[in-house]
Write a protein that holds these residues in place. Structure first.
Motif, PDB file in Angstrom:
ATOM      1  N   THR A  73       0.834  -1.202   0.000  1.00 39.57           N
ATOM      2  CA  THR A  73       0.000   0.000   0.000  1.00 39.57           C
ATOM      3  C   THR A  73       0.867   1.250   0.000  1.00 39.57           C
ATOM      4  OG1 THR A  73      -0.169   0.146   2.423  1.00 39.57           O
ATOM      5  CG2 THR A  73      -1.821  -1.208   1.273  1.00 39.57           C
ATOM      6  N   GLY A  85      -4.910   6.986  -1.976  1.00 44.61           N
ATOM      7  CA  GLY A  85      -4.130   5.812  -1.604  1.00 44.61           C
ATOM      8  C   GLY A  85      -4.360   4.707  -2.606  1.00 44.61           C
ATOM      9  N   GLY A  87      -3.371   0.240  -3.376  1.00 45.50           N
ATOM     10  CA  GLY A  87      -2.813  -1.014  -2.893  1.00 45.50           C
ATOM     11  C   GLY A  87      -2.932  -2.093  -3.946  1.00 45.50           C
ATOM     12  N   GLU A 113      -1.536   7.373   4.145  1.00 40.67           N
ATOM     13  CA  GLU A 113      -0.879   6.060   4.239  1.00 40.67           C
ATOM     14  C   GLU A 113      -1.708   5.107   5.104  1.00 40.67           C
ATOM     15  OE1 GLU A 113       1.874   5.101   2.749  1.00 40.67           O
ATOM     16  OE2 GLU A 113       3.063   6.893   2.282  1.00 40.67           O
ATOM     17  N   ALA A 116      -4.989   4.011   3.346  1.00 40.73           N
ATOM     18  CA  ALA A 116      -4.709   3.010   2.309  1.00 40.73           C
ATOM     19  C   ALA A 116      -4.427   1.646   2.933  1.00 40.73           C
ATOM     20  CB  ALA A 116      -3.525   3.458   1.459  1.00 40.73           C
ATOM     21  N   LEU A 117      -3.681   1.640   4.026  1.00 40.44           N
ATOM     22  CA  LEU A 117      -3.373   0.384   4.714  1.00 40.44           C
ATOM     23  C   LEU A 117      -4.639  -0.250   5.268  1.00 40.44           C
ATOM     24  CD1 LEU A 117      -1.341  -1.645   5.824  1.00 40.44           C
ATOM     25  CD2 LEU A 117      -0.885  -0.062   7.719  1.00 40.44           C
ATOM     26  N   GLY A 120      -6.771  -1.661   2.446  1.00 41.79           N
ATOM     27  CA  GLY A 120      -6.202  -2.889   1.916  1.00 41.79           C
ATOM     28  C   GLY A 120      -6.489  -4.092   2.791  1.00 41.79           C
ATOM     29  N   THR A 136       4.474  -1.588   3.641  1.00 40.11           N
ATOM     30  CA  THR A 136       4.295  -0.157   3.424  1.00 40.11           C
ATOM     31  C   THR A 136       5.657   0.509   3.488  1.00 40.11           C
ATOM     32  OG1 THR A 136       3.333   1.888   4.304  1.00 40.11           O
ATOM     33  CG2 THR A 136       3.862   0.179   5.887  1.00 40.11           C
ATOM     34  N   ALA A 187       2.358   0.159  -5.855  1.00 40.82           N
ATOM     35  CA  ALA A 187       1.413   0.815  -4.944  1.00 40.82           C
ATOM     36  C   ALA A 187       1.527   2.333  -5.040  1.00 40.82           C
ATOM     37  CB  ALA A 187       1.665   0.350  -3.514  1.00 40.82           C
ATOM     38  N   SER A 191      -1.557   4.938  -5.954  1.00 37.10           N
ATOM     39  CA  SER A 191      -1.967   6.079  -5.124  1.00 37.10           C
ATOM     40  C   SER A 191      -1.972   7.371  -5.944  1.00 37.10           C
ATOM     41  CB  SER A 191      -1.057   6.216  -3.900  1.00 37.10           C
ATOM     42  OG  SER A 191       0.244   6.640  -4.255  1.00 37.10           O
TER      43      SER A 191
END
Length: 226
Positions: A73, A85, A87, A113, A116-117, A120, A136, A187, A191
């Motif tokens: 991600t 973001g 992923g 960040e 996005a994490l 995902g 990441t 990734a 983004s």
């Protein structure tokens, strides 16, 4: 200028550090990928592939272990009103499994960040994925996730705690790692794709054209390592 702005945000909001060679290499690789996508080259031999292979095979995406999927991600952020973001899930053979790009209303690069994490991992739960490696390039995230909730005094505390809870999900075996930015280009471009979208969320069931050069470079690097 985009690179300088992103690096500046990383220093201010993530306490990142950089050296001149790393910044220059990132710009050169980004420039070559852009030329490859927009102008076209011999697709069998992208200039970016030559750059990565000649610098260091060690700085390339690594496939997950057997039975695992790998999720990479990344987040992007321009200002307090615009973030995004992306992923990608890949198999241990490097095959594209699923990807996404999303726009976020966030206050910082770190928030992008984290969003996005979180997105995902939620996709992984929905698929569902049983064994997952997560990577990441946002170094600050791992340090924040290691803090106990009662010691969390941060404007993004609720989001950080939520991501930590997802990573500890007992329904999945999750291995979480921080990686260099140079190994997270797919990734990264997902983004950036999000920043230009007119819709909030977009799934990618196949490799988008804007990330294909980076994806192909990772596949070639796998072959070089093997």
């Amino acid at each position: 200028m985009w690179h300088i702005g992103k690096l500046r945000n990383g220093v201010i909001f993530n306490n990142d550090t950089y050296n001149c060679n790393s910044v220059f290499n990132r710009f050169i690789i980004d420039y070559q990928i852009t030329n490859f996508v927009l102008q076209g080259t011999d697709k069998g031999k992208s200039p970016m592939v030559d750059m990565r292979c000649s610098t260091s095979i060690a700085l390339s995406w690594k496939p997950p272990r057997t039975r695992f999927l790998k999720l990479n991600t990344d987040g992007a952020w321009k200002n307090s009103e615009e973030g995004g973001g992306g992923g990608v899930f890949r198999t241990n053979k490097g095959e594209w499994y699923f990807g996404f790009s999303s726009k976020y209303n966030v206050v910082s690069a770190l928030a992008a960040e984290l969003y996005a994490l979180r997105e995902g991992i939620n996709y992984a739960r929905a698929i569902p994925v049983r064994f997952l490696e997560v990577e990441t390039d946002a170094q600050a995230i791992k340090g924040l996730l290691n803090k106990e909730p009662e010691d969390m005094h941060h404007e993004l505390a609720a989001l950080i705690i939520d991501v930590g809870r997802l990573l500890r999900n007992k329904d999945m075996t999750i291995i979480f790692n921080h990686i260099p930015r140079e190994t997270n280009f797919v990734a990264h471009y997902l983004s950036r794709y999000a920043m230009d979208m007119h819709i909030g969320h977009k799934p990618h069931y196949t490799v988008p054209a804007s990330v294909k050069a980076a994806y192909d470079a990772d596949i070639r690097a796998m072959g070089a390592i093997a």
